[in-house]
Enzyme design. Structure first.
Site, PDB file in Angstrom:
ATOM      1  N   ASP A  35      -0.223   1.726  -4.288  1.00 41.38           N
ATOM      2  CA  ASP A  35      -1.102   0.752  -4.941  1.00 41.38           C
ATOM      3  C   ASP A  35      -2.387   1.367  -5.480  1.00 41.38           C
ATOM      4  O   ASP A  35      -3.299   0.645  -5.882  1.00 41.38           O
ATOM      5  CB  ASP A  35      -1.422  -0.405  -4.003  1.00 41.38           C
ATOM      6  N   SER A  71       0.822  -1.204   0.000  1.00 45.88           N
ATOM      7  CA  SER A  71       0.000   0.000   0.000  1.00 45.88           C
ATOM      8  C   SER A  71       0.866   1.268   0.000  1.00 45.88           C
ATOM      9  O   SER A  71       1.685   1.451  -0.887  1.00 45.88           O
ATOM     10  CB  SER A  71      -0.967  -0.016   1.180  1.00 45.88           C
ATOM     11  N   ASP A 101      -1.012   6.833  -4.270  1.00 41.71           N
ATOM     12  CA  ASP A 101      -0.101   6.107  -3.384  1.00 41.71           C
ATOM     13  C   ASP A 101       0.425   4.872  -4.121  1.00 41.71           C
ATOM     14  O   ASP A 101       0.166   4.674  -5.312  1.00 41.71           O
ATOM     15  CB  ASP A 101      -0.790   5.761  -2.061  1.00 41.71           C
ATOM     16  N   ASP A 157      -4.965   3.077  -4.190  1.00 41.03           N
ATOM     17  CA  ASP A 157      -6.261   3.160  -3.515  1.00 41.03           C
ATOM     18  C   ASP A 157      -6.356   4.387  -2.621  1.00 41.03           C
ATOM     19  O   ASP A 157      -7.317   4.553  -1.873  1.00 41.03           O
ATOM     20  CB  ASP A 157      -6.578   1.874  -2.742  1.00 41.03           C
TER      21      ASP A 157
END
Length: 234
Positions: free
Chosen positions: A228, A92, A226, A230
């Site tokens: 990834d 993430s 960011d 999301d």
């Protein structure tokens, strides 16, 4: 609701394999035969991908490998493919040496009790066995087509897209161009070491380059993703 740690310390091969086997076993108990599998651009993601694929297949589940994608593409795949469950390999917005897994089972992300079950089953080693099938499939064009069919931009926009060298780098610019925007790409080469800025868009210092680019290009706005995809800052 997810699993995360330092990739080379917390997510060693045996741990990842056990986690994958536990997820596959629970999915089978829920009547879920097929899981989608996506991964971000971190250096450790390829290793985790191989271990999870092996674990899922040996536990008897079929795997739809959708490749290097942002996390929202994994969620999309669980609604637009035969896989109603899935695993996204990603750290993430954490630093480059982290990685982890976001898990969807039967259309739902894991609640606290469900992730406890994954841990307990992974420790016990009481896994299902079988012989699953591996399917390679890209969902990118399907995703872009669906978004474009649902959104119309009334006036042309000039947009700076800062992917932060994360997993949106090869998708976000293409999507916005399909929507009729003029796109100025920034840090859109996927590089899991995140050489140009932090993958955390909550870090204001990470947005300095985007601010300068929007001013220099006289763009209508800029967007930073960011690691990834999301989370974003505009």
């Amino acid at each position: 609701y997810d699993i995360r740690g330092v990739a080379d310390r917390d997510l060693d091969d045996e741990t990842v394999y056990r986690i994958g086997s536990a997820i596959a076993t629970i999915a089978g108990e829920m009547g879920e035969q097929t899981l989608a599998l996506g991964y971000d651009g971190r250096a450790s993601s390829g290793r985790l991908r191989g271990l999870l694929e092996k674990a899922l297949l040996r536990a008897g589940r079929d795997v739809v490998d959708i490749g290097l994608v942002p996390t929202p593409l994994l969620y999309f795949a669980t609604h637009r493919s035969e896989a109603g469950s899935g695993i996204m390999i990603t750290g993430s917005h954490s630093p480059a040496h982290y990685n982890g897994m976001k898990i969807v089972l039967k259309g739902q992300t894991l609640s606290e009790g469900a992730i406890d079950r994954v841990r307990d089953l992974a420790q016990s080693g009481q896994f299902s066995t079988g012989r699953g099938r591996l399917i390679q499939r890209s969902m990118v064009s399907t995703y872009i087509d669906e978004v474009v069919s649902d959104i119309a931009i009334a006036v042309p926009l000039k947009v700076v897209v800062d992917a932060g060298n994360g997993a949106t780098g090869h998708i976000a610019p293409a999507l916005l161009e399909e929507l009729g925007c003029e796109v100025i790409p920034l840090n859109c080469e996927v590089d899991g070491s995140f050489p140009n800025r932090s993958p955390d868009t909550g870090d204001e210092a990470a947005l300095a380059g985007l601010v300068e680019a929007v001013k220099a290009e006289q763009a209508d706005f800029g967007v930073a993703y960011d690691g990834d995809g999301d989370r974003l800052a505009v």
